[in-house]
Design a protein around this motif. Sequence first.
Motif, PDB file in Angstrom:
ATOM      1  N   ALA A  32     134.449  40.783 125.902  1.00 42.05           N
ATOM      2  CA  ALA A  32     135.179  39.523 125.790  1.00 42.05           C
ATOM      3  C   ALA A  32     134.312  38.398 126.325  1.00 42.05           C
ATOM      4  CB  ALA A  32     136.479  39.589 126.581  1.00 42.05           C
ATOM      5  N   THR A  34     133.328  35.102 128.288  1.00 43.59           N
ATOM      6  CA  THR A  34     133.847  34.572 129.535  1.00 43.59           C
ATOM      7  C   THR A  34     133.023  33.368 129.967  1.00 43.59           C
ATOM      8  OG1 THR A  34     134.279  35.060 131.878  1.00 43.59           O
ATOM      9  CG2 THR A  34     132.429  36.197 130.854  1.00 43.59           C
ATOM     10  N   LEU A  42     132.473  40.091 129.329  1.00 43.30           N
ATOM     11  CA  LEU A  42     133.148  41.087 130.153  1.00 43.30           C
ATOM     12  C   LEU A  42     133.235  42.381 129.361  1.00 43.30           C
ATOM     13  CD1 LEU A  42     136.159  38.970 131.489  1.00 43.30           C
ATOM     14  CD2 LEU A  42     134.060  39.538 132.740  1.00 43.30           C
ATOM     15  N   LEU A  44     135.194  45.528 128.916  1.00 48.92           N
ATOM     16  CA  LEU A  44     136.570  45.805 129.304  1.00 48.92           C
ATOM     17  C   LEU A  44     136.858  47.298 129.403  1.00 48.92           C
ATOM     18  CD1 LEU A  44     138.367  43.043 127.214  1.00 48.92           C
ATOM     19  CD2 LEU A  44     137.567  42.949 129.581  1.00 48.92           C
ATOM     20  N   TRP A 263     141.217  34.741 139.272  1.00 51.07           N
ATOM     21  CA  TRP A 263     140.441  34.098 138.207  1.00 51.07           C
ATOM     22  C   TRP A 263     140.589  34.855 136.890  1.00 51.07           C
ATOM     23  CZ3 TRP A 263     136.452  34.923 134.815  1.00 51.07           C
ATOM     24  CH2 TRP A 263     135.764  33.797 134.334  1.00 51.07           C
ATOM     25  N   LEU A 264     140.495  36.163 136.952  1.00 47.20           N
ATOM     26  CA  LEU A 264     140.618  36.971 135.735  1.00 47.20           C
ATOM     27  C   LEU A 264     142.012  36.837 135.121  1.00 47.20           C
ATOM     28  CD1 LEU A 264     138.653  40.092 136.944  1.00 47.20           C
ATOM     29  CD2 LEU A 264     138.152  38.820 134.843  1.00 47.20           C
ATOM     30  N   THR A 266     144.196  34.163 135.593  1.00 41.42           N
ATOM     31  CA  THR A 266     144.480  32.802 135.127  1.00 41.42           C
ATOM     32  C   THR A 266     143.595  32.388 133.965  1.00 41.42           C
ATOM     33  OG1 THR A 266     143.014  31.875 136.826  1.00 41.42           O
ATOM     34  CG2 THR A 266     145.350  32.076 137.371  1.00 41.42           C
ATOM     35  N   ARG A 267     142.340  32.829 133.947  1.00 42.76           N
ATOM     36  CA  ARG A 267     141.415  32.434 132.871  1.00 42.76           C
ATOM     37  C   ARG A 267     141.511  33.333 131.640  1.00 42.76           C
ATOM     38  NH1 ARG A 267     137.101  28.991 133.862  1.00 42.76           N
ATOM     39  NH2 ARG A 267     137.586  27.635 135.636  1.00 42.76           N
ATOM     40  N   HIS A 268     141.796  34.617 131.858  1.00 38.72           N
ATOM     41  CA  HIS A 268     141.738  35.560 130.741  1.00 38.72           C
ATOM     42  C   HIS A 268     143.025  36.358 130.517  1.00 38.72           C
ATOM     43  CE1 HIS A 268     137.421  35.174 129.881  1.00 38.72           C
ATOM     44  NE2 HIS A 268     137.234  35.098 131.190  1.00 38.72           N
ATOM     45  N   LEU A 270     143.862  38.847 132.256  1.00 36.02           N
ATOM     46  CA  LEU A 270     143.445  40.232 132.468  1.00 36.02           C
ATOM     47  C   LEU A 270     143.846  40.706 133.854  1.00 36.02           C
ATOM     48  CD1 LEU A 270     139.841  40.092 130.948  1.00 36.02           C
ATOM     49  CD2 LEU A 270     141.802  41.348 130.003  1.00 36.02           C
TER      50      LEU A 270
END
Length: 313
Positions: A32, A34, A42, A44, A263-264, A266-268, A270
């Motif tokens: 993914a 980023t 990333l 996954l 961060w993961l 809120t941003r992705h 994930l």
Amino acid sequence: MSETRQVRPPSGDDLDRAWAAVAGRLDPTPLAPTALAPGALLKLESFQPTGSFKVRGAIAALSALPAGVAAVTASAGNHALGMAHAAAATGRKVTVVVAETASPAKVSALRNFPVELVRHGSGFDAAEAHALELAGPGRVYVSAYNDPHVIAGQATIGRELDAQAAGPLTVVCGVGGGGLAAGLGMWAERRGDVRVVGVEAAASRGVSASVAAGRVVTVTVGETLADGLSGNIEPGCVTPSVISGRVRLTSVTEPEVGEAMRWLFTRHGLVAEGAGAVGVAAVLAGKVEIVGRLVVVLSGRNIAPAAYAEAIA
């Protein structure tokens, strides 16, 4: 553990056999994009059927067993789930020893697979000691990290990256027992244009201390959000010698791990357990020198909902 097990490091042939076994049973995990760095990706591994990269090493280890030989292991975490999934995939007989104090949710998950589940002792050390006692003629102990076939199985992440990400790479992964970093280090050495950065929790730096000492040493271990990376490594463990000269090591603090998990999300969108987020934590904290394209291994998602909610609050 009172005695030192004699474990050999993996060979190039082990890596090739592991790739054949894993590629035949698991789909490649996706990459993914980023915003961690220009062109960064990333990997996954949290999308694995068990929620963690550990299933790779488990499949490789069980596939390498001679006919008629069963496996025994000690774990109540991602390695246990990997071994249970691999047992179902390969038809091998597997015994999983967990402590009497193991999480009921994890024990319940393991009961969904065709494994013999044994509960023994008040903690992991007692469970592992019992698992080692059960190993013998017709049954082999498979460590979560100190096993040549497990290490070779983790290296298959790199073989997938060969087809997914061309050119020079910096690959960042977590380090607990060191099986993942060791496997990626061997793959990177073969490929030639990859640097591997391994990230420990600052509260548990057994591998880096052992690499620095040139032998396995015991360190003080504190509590950490990255509980999957916590603990000392067993005497005679081969991962420090495999990692030495192949992998750069750094560490992250508890606030940095929590920030990476947030961060993961809120941003992705994930979900990452603490151990799965340490690579992102190291990049966000400026602790990774990036050469070429950045790939961060998001190694697992298995965390209790309440613990996750508290970590990202």
